[in-house]
Design an enzyme around this catalytic site. Sequence first.
Site, PDB file in Angstrom:
ATOM      1  NE  ARG A  54       4.052  13.517  -1.542  1.00 38.85           N
ATOM      2  CZ  ARG A  54       3.926  12.821  -2.677  1.00 38.85           C
ATOM      3  NH1 ARG A  54       4.967  12.632  -3.462  1.00 38.85           N
ATOM      4  NH2 ARG A  54       2.752  12.332  -3.022  1.00 38.85           N
ATOM      5  CG  HIS A  70       7.580  15.779  -7.755  1.00 35.65           C
ATOM      6  ND1 HIS A  70       6.960  16.217  -6.603  1.00 35.65           N
ATOM      7  CD2 HIS A  70       7.190  14.481  -7.898  1.00 35.65           C
ATOM      8  CE1 HIS A  70       6.235  15.244  -6.091  1.00 35.65           C
ATOM      9  NE2 HIS A  70       6.357  14.168  -6.864  1.00 35.65           N
TER      10      HIS A  70
HETATM   11  P1  NAP Z   1       3.150   2.304   0.306  1.00 40.67           P
HETATM   12  O1  NAP Z   1       2.846   1.152  -0.594  1.00 40.67           O
HETATM   13  O2  NAP Z   1       2.068   2.863   1.156  1.00 40.67           O
HETATM   14  O3  NAP Z   1       4.380   1.844   1.236  1.00 40.67           O
HETATM   15  C1  NAP Z   1       4.879   2.640   2.259  1.00 40.67           C
HETATM   16  C2  NAP Z   1       6.021   1.912   2.943  1.00 40.67           C
HETATM   17  O4  NAP Z   1       6.598   2.779   3.928  1.00 40.67           O
HETATM   18  C3  NAP Z   1       5.567   0.653   3.691  1.00 40.67           C
HETATM   19  O5  NAP Z   1       6.545  -0.352   3.611  1.00 40.67           O
HETATM   20  C4  NAP Z   1       5.429   1.163   5.121  1.00 40.67           C
HETATM   21  O6  NAP Z   1       5.585   0.160   6.130  1.00 40.67           O
HETATM   22  C5  NAP Z   1       6.601   2.114   5.189  1.00 40.67           C
HETATM   23  N1  NAP Z   1       6.430   3.079   6.289  1.00 40.67           N
HETATM   24  C6  NAP Z   1       5.428   3.974   6.482  1.00 40.67           C
HETATM   25  N2  NAP Z   1       5.628   4.650   7.638  1.00 40.67           N
HETATM   26  C7  NAP Z   1       6.754   4.156   8.176  1.00 40.67           C
HETATM   27  C8  NAP Z   1       7.474   4.421   9.377  1.00 40.67           C
HETATM   28  N3  NAP Z   1       7.047   5.352  10.263  1.00 40.67           N
HETATM   29  N4  NAP Z   1       8.584   3.714   9.633  1.00 40.67           N
HETATM   30  C9  NAP Z   1       9.027   2.769   8.768  1.00 40.67           C
HETATM   31  N5  NAP Z   1       8.392   2.466   7.597  1.00 40.67           N
HETATM   32  C10 NAP Z   1       7.279   3.161   7.321  1.00 40.67           C
HETATM   33  O7  NAP Z   1       3.738   3.535  -0.536  1.00 40.67           O
HETATM   34  P2  NAP Z   1       4.346   3.509  -2.012  1.00 40.67           P
HETATM   35  O8  NAP Z   1       3.284   3.297  -3.024  1.00 40.67           O
HETATM   36  O9  NAP Z   1       5.511   2.584  -2.021  1.00 40.67           O
HETATM   37  O10 NAP Z   1       4.837   5.038  -2.153  1.00 40.67           O
HETATM   38  C11 NAP Z   1       5.768   5.629  -1.258  1.00 40.67           C
HETATM   39  C12 NAP Z   1       5.805   7.131  -1.460  1.00 40.67           C
HETATM   40  O11 NAP Z   1       6.505   7.476  -2.655  1.00 40.67           O
HETATM   41  C13 NAP Z   1       4.471   7.824  -1.645  1.00 40.67           C
HETATM   42  O12 NAP Z   1       3.802   8.008  -0.419  1.00 40.67           O
HETATM   43  C14 NAP Z   1       4.866   9.142  -2.277  1.00 40.67           C
HETATM   44  O13 NAP Z   1       5.091  10.116  -1.278  1.00 40.67           O
HETATM   45  C15 NAP Z   1       6.187   8.832  -2.982  1.00 40.67           C
HETATM   46  N6  NAP Z   1       6.085   8.989  -4.442  1.00 40.67           N
HETATM   47  C16 NAP Z   1       6.918   9.860  -5.084  1.00 40.67           C
HETATM   48  C17 NAP Z   1       6.840  10.012  -6.463  1.00 40.67           C
HETATM   49  C18 NAP Z   1       7.785  10.899  -7.226  1.00 40.67           C
HETATM   50  O14 NAP Z   1       7.584  11.140  -8.412  1.00 40.67           O
HETATM   51  N7  NAP Z   1       8.844  11.389  -6.620  1.00 40.67           N
HETATM   52  C19 NAP Z   1       5.899   9.271  -7.196  1.00 40.67           C
HETATM   53  C20 NAP Z   1       5.061   8.392  -6.522  1.00 40.67           C
HETATM   54  C21 NAP Z   1       5.161   8.260  -5.137  1.00 40.67           C
HETATM   55  P3  NAP Z   1       4.608  -1.129   6.198  1.00 40.67           P
HETATM   56  O15 NAP Z   1       5.085  -2.017   5.074  1.00 40.67           O
HETATM   57  O16 NAP Z   1       4.844  -1.689   7.522  1.00 40.67           O
HETATM   58  O17 NAP Z   1       3.210  -0.606   5.970  1.00 40.67           O
END
Ligand code: NAP
Length: 317
Positions: free
Chosen positions: A232, A280
Amino acid sequence: VHEDPRVNGTILLAVRRDFNALYAEAFAQHVPRESIRVWPFEGPLDDCECVVTYRPPEGLFARLPELRLIASAGAGADGVLGAAGLPTGVPIMRTLDPQLPQAMTHFVVAVVLRHLRRLHEHAAAQTRAEWGRVDLGVLRPATIGILGLGELGTHAARAFVALGYPVLGWSRTPRAIEGVECFAGDAGLAPMLARSEVLVCLLPLTPGTRRILNRDLFARLPRGAYVVNVGRGEHLAEDDLVPAIDSGQLTGAALDVFVTEPLPAAHAFWRHPKIFVTPHVATFNRPEQCAAQVVANLRRVRAGEPIHNEVHRHRGY
Ligand code: NAP
């Protein structure tokens, strides 16, 4: 379990003005049209059971007293969790299109290889009809560090492993991914950063990750590191980036997300030669996937079952 959503109430679509019609079409495949409402909606919304949104419009929740499910149309739920008036006790889900991890990986690999193979320099040379061979030096694969090892980060990490890159990953709680050197928690960050020649942010936006890409973090990376932000916009302390690049600490950055979107025309990122801006577009959820996942979860809520892709308020994602 009531299979007919009309028995229980309506679904409100408040995604984005220019997307709501697409979502309405997609939801109509799963539920009767008359149980779908589209924001802004003039009539009463007292019977609304579920709302699908991305950044909830002001005053939304005050009009939804019977809400039983809140759905983020995006994979990140930061917009929903940060909304004023978010009711407590109502489960929150995010949408996770099955094609999302692969599509994100393709994007991340593309921008990282563009940088590592310096394809942008060849593109510039071509505009001058110039046969300029860019010297890549020793063809040693760079070490890739990935912040966030969730659905998206894990998929991307595996892809870089398959391409032969040394890969480091960082998460909140410890993870084990074959071929990836995993680090966790605050203590795990510094040793991971110290070796990340390319750093990819695939974190969710939470109070703990806001502005994590800042001057102090850049200073901990090897000199000349490259930063990719596809999480983000608020992950990046935007004012810290150009000084880090201009000082040579960073070689450049690829940014897909911004604090203000669309990125204002006057923003310095547009014109910086070492910043690659994309609007984005890394990946997105298809409305039909959102509809299918929301309706399936609504059935689970009605049956008193746990929902899928739940967002946990206490951890913020
Ligand atoms: P997810 O499955 O919820 O995974 C989040 C990861 O981040 C997990 O490994 C989590 O740790 C880790 N994390 C969260 N808080 C943390 C912290 N304080 N310190 C260290 N690690 C932390 O999310 P996802 O599906 O992979 O998606 C990630 C993000 O990508 C979304 O939230 C969104 O903002 C972004 N996104 C962007 C686009 C785009 O087009 N640019 C599209 C889709 C998504 P744990 O494994 O310990 O839970």
